[in-house]
Design an enzyme around this catalytic site. Structure first.
Site, PDB file in Angstrom:
ATOM      1  N   ARG B 257      90.960 -35.737  20.401  1.00  0.00           N
ATOM      2  CA  ARG B 257      90.164 -36.758  21.079  1.00  0.00           C
ATOM      3  C   ARG B 257      89.799 -37.862  20.085  1.00  0.00           C
ATOM      4  O   ARG B 257      89.053 -37.606  19.133  1.00  0.00           O
ATOM      5  CB  ARG B 257      88.865 -36.146  21.628  1.00  0.00           C
ATOM      6  CG  ARG B 257      89.056 -34.995  22.593  1.00  0.00           C
ATOM      7  CD  ARG B 257      89.242 -35.458  24.023  1.00  0.00           C
ATOM      8  NE  ARG B 257      89.777 -34.363  24.839  1.00  0.00           N
ATOM      9  CZ  ARG B 257      89.040 -33.445  25.472  1.00  0.00           C
ATOM     10  NH1 ARG B 257      87.716 -33.520  25.415  1.00  0.00           N
ATOM     11  NH2 ARG B 257      89.602 -32.481  26.172  1.00  0.00           N
ATOM     12  N   GLU B 259      87.649 -39.990  19.784  1.00  0.00           N
ATOM     13  CA  GLU B 259      86.334 -40.470  20.167  1.00  0.00           C
ATOM     14  C   GLU B 259      85.539 -40.777  18.908  1.00  0.00           C
ATOM     15  O   GLU B 259      85.408 -39.931  18.033  1.00  0.00           O
ATOM     16  CB  GLU B 259      85.639 -39.373  20.974  1.00  0.00           C
ATOM     17  CG  GLU B 259      84.618 -39.880  21.944  1.00  0.00           C
ATOM     18  CD  GLU B 259      84.103 -38.740  22.822  1.00  0.00           C
ATOM     19  OE1 GLU B 259      82.990 -38.886  23.340  1.00  0.00           O
ATOM     20  OE2 GLU B 259      84.801 -37.714  22.975  1.00  0.00           O
ATOM     21  N   ARG B 265      78.185 -32.087  17.581  1.00  0.00           N
ATOM     22  CA  ARG B 265      79.070 -31.316  18.446  1.00  0.00           C
ATOM     23  C   ARG B 265      80.414 -31.970  18.747  1.00  0.00           C
ATOM     24  O   ARG B 265      81.199 -31.432  19.518  1.00  0.00           O
ATOM     25  CB  ARG B 265      78.366 -30.945  19.745  1.00  0.00           C
ATOM     26  CG  ARG B 265      77.630 -32.116  20.393  1.00  0.00           C
ATOM     27  CD  ARG B 265      76.931 -31.665  21.645  1.00  0.00           C
ATOM     28  NE  ARG B 265      77.695 -32.106  22.801  1.00  0.00           N
ATOM     29  CZ  ARG B 265      77.355 -31.901  24.051  1.00  0.00           C
ATOM     30  NH1 ARG B 265      76.270 -31.203  24.333  1.00  0.00           N
ATOM     31  NH2 ARG B 265      78.080 -32.334  25.048  1.00  0.00           N
ATOM     32  N   HIS B 266      80.714 -33.107  18.141  1.00  0.00           N
ATOM     33  CA  HIS B 266      81.996 -33.753  18.397  1.00  0.00           C
ATOM     34  C   HIS B 266      82.943 -33.615  17.212  1.00  0.00           C
ATOM     35  O   HIS B 266      82.571 -33.878  16.077  1.00  0.00           O
ATOM     36  CB  HIS B 266      81.799 -35.241  18.688  1.00  0.00           C
ATOM     37  CG  HIS B 266      81.266 -35.508  20.058  1.00  0.00           C
ATOM     38  ND1 HIS B 266      79.919 -35.557  20.332  1.00  0.00           N
ATOM     39  CD2 HIS B 266      81.908 -35.709  21.239  1.00  0.00           C
ATOM     40  CE1 HIS B 266      79.753 -35.796  21.627  1.00  0.00           C
ATOM     41  NE2 HIS B 266      80.933 -35.884  22.203  1.00  0.00           N
ATOM     42  N   GLU B 408      76.325 -26.574  27.709  1.00  0.00           N
ATOM     43  CA  GLU B 408      77.490 -26.396  28.565  1.00  0.00           C
ATOM     44  C   GLU B 408      78.723 -26.090  27.723  1.00  0.00           C
ATOM     45  O   GLU B 408      78.973 -26.741  26.730  1.00  0.00           O
ATOM     46  CB  GLU B 408      77.697 -27.705  29.351  1.00  0.00           C
ATOM     47  CG  GLU B 408      78.831 -27.672  30.336  1.00  0.00           C
ATOM     48  CD  GLU B 408      79.824 -28.784  30.083  1.00  0.00           C
ATOM     49  OE1 GLU B 408      79.415 -29.949  30.073  1.00  0.00           O
ATOM     50  OE2 GLU B 408      81.003 -28.461  29.850  1.00  0.00           O
ATOM     51  N   SER B 411      83.230 -26.717  32.351  1.00  0.00           N
ATOM     52  CA  SER B 411      82.912 -27.334  33.621  1.00  0.00           C
ATOM     53  C   SER B 411      84.105 -27.124  34.533  1.00  0.00           C
ATOM     54  O   SER B 411      85.239 -27.337  34.124  1.00  0.00           O
ATOM     55  CB  SER B 411      82.669 -28.825  33.376  1.00  0.00           C
ATOM     56  OG  SER B 411      82.139 -29.413  34.512  1.00  0.00           O
ATOM     57  N   ARG B 435      82.899 -24.390  19.523  1.00  0.00           N
ATOM     58  CA  ARG B 435      81.645 -24.465  20.264  1.00  0.00           C
ATOM     59  C   ARG B 435      81.148 -23.085  20.679  1.00  0.00           C
ATOM     60  O   ARG B 435      79.956 -22.778  20.561  1.00  0.00           O
ATOM     61  CB  ARG B 435      81.923 -25.287  21.523  1.00  0.00           C
ATOM     62  CG  ARG B 435      80.932 -26.339  21.802  1.00  0.00           C
ATOM     63  CD  ARG B 435      81.466 -27.284  22.855  1.00  0.00           C
ATOM     64  NE  ARG B 435      80.403 -27.518  23.810  1.00  0.00           N
ATOM     65  CZ  ARG B 435      79.227 -28.016  23.490  1.00  0.00           C
ATOM     66  NH1 ARG B 435      78.983 -28.337  22.234  1.00  0.00           N
ATOM     67  NH2 ARG B 435      78.301 -28.177  24.395  1.00  0.00           N
TER      68      ARG B 435
END
Lengths: 461, 461
Positions: B257, B259, B265-266, B408, B411, B435
């Site tokens: 990713r 991002e 947490r990334h 979370e 999902s 995670r």
């Protein structure tokens, strides 16, 4: 929703069963592979694809397929089925998913074309769960036809590129189902064996800041305001783990090579089965550990994946894979002697050509009845400069290759050690998953054992 | 090579044992974790690193470390050891690897600072197998000190970036050894559970021709004369496998990713645990399948990784992870009611903020004593347009999140189906390995559970 026997219904919007049902309906679905003589005369439900369909007067013969397995089904006008129902069944497009209620009946003569040879289904009800398109880009029957047959009888076989362009359909064939279940098995056996030996599985990064193997054949990635590379091997990270006291590590993950080769055995992305271990006394500890891992994989495949091996063999016949326990370890000199005996002229310190590797594989098979062996003590002259010489004869070295069906799957060496470089006390091994599966099954193109292969000309699907 | 008791030798060029030996020497190496009362009074060999060293008159106290385990060793002037030997031992650099011959002795008082608390080693011989550099960029003692302690007592702790810059050394700590062994365990438990449920492991390509999730946050790769992308998820390929009749598949592999987020947490590259399965009747089949997989992982960790959990807990204390069997499934409405009871003002169809998710996690823990639960039936308004409405109340939807310690982790949703789109009959799930490990252990930064983390600012080591 409740329909009588002999009635046929199409649920156009119902996918893979009843998204419309909010509780489970009463049908218990039986797997096609469970349709054996033991189920004779039982009324069962099965959900499968229509593989082939052939109407003949008041009868319609279907072959229902589920993954690696298929069974013949008969819809015939009579007490249980109307003329309309037979017509309806005959008109369902191939590859549609159907739910069928039927009685399992023993057959007089084995049905050679199906995996379930002893029984057929006498259909009482049939529902279309998911209607397939009427025209498919390739026919599944053609996809599983043994190579060569197409030419002789004028029936088609499907070439590799057409298969890959339509991989979703090609993967439905019994052969593909078997290949990729076996491949999943190789991964599981590899990991289980190493876990039992006390190895730790590690995850290594694929985006790296410097090319791992000298800068050639590396893919470049745009990384925010800078550039990065795709890892050509996890070697550096595995060695860091050894230095960090993990002692025995392995990883399973993608490996990238920007090599512009278009051959049966090169991919630009493949799955590496990587092992790294420190040894205490002698590099043969490492050879033993790896050959034992391979033997555990071969045994597991032989014992648990016979169905898959046989399914692949129907389309691509090959000799069963043979191995010895413990694994045969030949010294290079012995290999050269065998080749010379077979008429090959070569020097003591000359490297093996690919055809000679193949030939030696056949000679070893004849003499020792094994498709897997280690060739140890390569001439120092044909190995990289950092290879450890054999302390008893420095014409040779502490290095080795492993072969499956005469093709090299792994190359290893003890490196010259240096007290400052702890990284060097371990031996790195990279085995390609696709290659191991290809050679085990006696296939001829690594694209057959890569689900979605990547090469210089193929980035899709 | 043969040296008497009380003699010390440095083999400068001998790495991890005797590359110079061509047969195994007579020393049988005992693992540090095996040094318990049962071995009392036995003379054993052990190979380990010198973790700490403290000389005091005629004695030298060493702590020997091997992976997660350490033991105290005493070198004292006497019958078995000379004054020179004590001095020699005291001068060995920390982190050097030594072979020690010693008698295992019961101690009067438990040695709280070591994993082997009941015994110590009385050293008779000591060999340096690999000498470490005299100055290390960080001290292992500092790396394992519980956070906070550094400030109070004026002793150092080591910040995340210094750790990562020196990852090879940081990975040697008992805490790192435990974290990454546990992570290896999560992968194994994940796979074993799914294999037992009839799933097939697949390998999906990471280099793809089109951005998988709409083009945002994707890394571009130079691919020969064209461009390609790094896969942001294996979703498309897993769905192809479902369409190709594999029915239940999973994969474990890197996910990318691009991002530009710098949070706890990334990561730009993480390991995805991906599951895809077709369901027959109701989407709750999928929820059950996944929650059961998670429960099997939690049970496996609890039963087989207690040592690792406790080792991590020494540095990062947290409540043991609690779970129920079967897993608690709360409906969104019930969650909202619990939050309102705790004083939160929110509408029926309002989404949960991150702090409210955390708070609900605590409320659920208080009421149900579990750190893992499913929140089902999200308001249709807060989910993507293609989410399936709940057929009994279309204010809500057939969608859900799963939480660990109020964060979370997954999902999922049933999508609106369409008879033409077979791909839609399956539900995709992506769980991040790092995670899951972070939350299970109650850690606070995903970099602690990624061996070589990648973020917008970090591409090394």
């Amino acid at each position: 929703m409740c329909v009588g026997r002999g009635v046929c219904l199409v649920f156009e919007v119902v996918l893979k069963g009843a998204l419309l049902f909010h509780c489970e309906p009463d049908r218990v679905l039986v797997r096609v592979q469970e349709l054996t003589l033991e189920k004779s005369d039982q009324l069962i439900w099965v959900r499968a694809r229509i593989h082939t369909s052939r109407a003949k007067g008041k009868q319609c013969f279907l072959v229902l397929r589920q993954q690696q397995f298929n069974v013949q089904a008969l819809v015939a006008v009579g007490e249980r089925a109307s003329k309309q129902m037979v017509k309806f069944a005959a008109n369902i497009n191939k590859e549609s998913i159907v739910d069928v209620e039927a009685v399992v009946r023993k057959v007089e003569q084995k049905i050679e074309s199906c995996s379930q040879q002893d029984v057929e289904l006498h259909v009482e009800r049939i529902f279309v769960i998911s209607q397939a398109e009427p025209r498919l880009p390739l026919q599944l029957e053609d996809c599983v036809r043994p190579e060569g047959e197409g030419d002789e009888d004028g029936r088609a076989t499907v070439n590799q590129d057409t298969r890959l362009d339509n991989r979703v359909i090609d993967l439905r064939t019994t052969t593909s189902q078997a290949i990729f279940r076996l491949q999943s098995g190789v991964c599981q056996l590899f990991r289980d064996t190493l876990m039992n030996k006390g190895f730790v599985e590690i995850q290594t990064p694929k985006i790296i800041s410097a090319a791992s193997e000298g800068g050639a054949n590396v893919f470049t990635v745009s990384y925010f305001k800078t550039s990065a590379y795709l890892a050509q091997s996890p070697q550096l990270y595995k060695q860091m783990c050894i230095c960090a006291d993990f002692d025995k590590v392995f990883c399973v993950g993608p490996v990238f090579r920007a090599e512009d080769s278009n051959t049966h055995r090169h991919l630009t992305e493949f799955v590496g089965l990587d092992i790294e271990l420190a040894f205490n006394y002698h590099y043969h500890e490492v050879i033993e550990s790896i050959t034992d891992t391979m033997v555990q994989i071969f045994k597991g495949l032989r014992d648990k994946f016979q169905t898959e091996i046989q399914t692949v063999g129907k389309q691509f016949p090959s000799e069963p894979f043979k191995f010895l326990e413990p694994t045969l370890r030949l010294e290079y000199q012995e290999g050269v002697a065998m080749l010379r005996e077979a008429g090959v002229e070569m020097g003591d310190e000359e490297d093996l050509s690919t055809p000679n590797e193949k030939l030696l594989g056949r000679l070893v098979k004849e003499k020792y009845d094994t498709d897997f062996y280690v060739l140890d003590k390569y001439p120092l002259a044909v190995r990289p400069f950092y290879t450890m010489p054999d302390p008893t004869d420095n014409k040779y070295s502490n290095s080795y290759d492993m072969f499956m069906r005469g093709e090299e799957i792994l190359s290893g060496a003890q490196r010259i050690h240096d007290a400052q470089l702890l990284t060097e006390r371990a031996i790195h091994h990279n085995i390609g998953l696709e290659r191991v599966c290809m050679l085990y099954l006696g296939l001829h193109n690594v694209r057959q054992t890569s689900m979605f292969p990547r090469d210089p000309k193929r980035l899709t699907p």
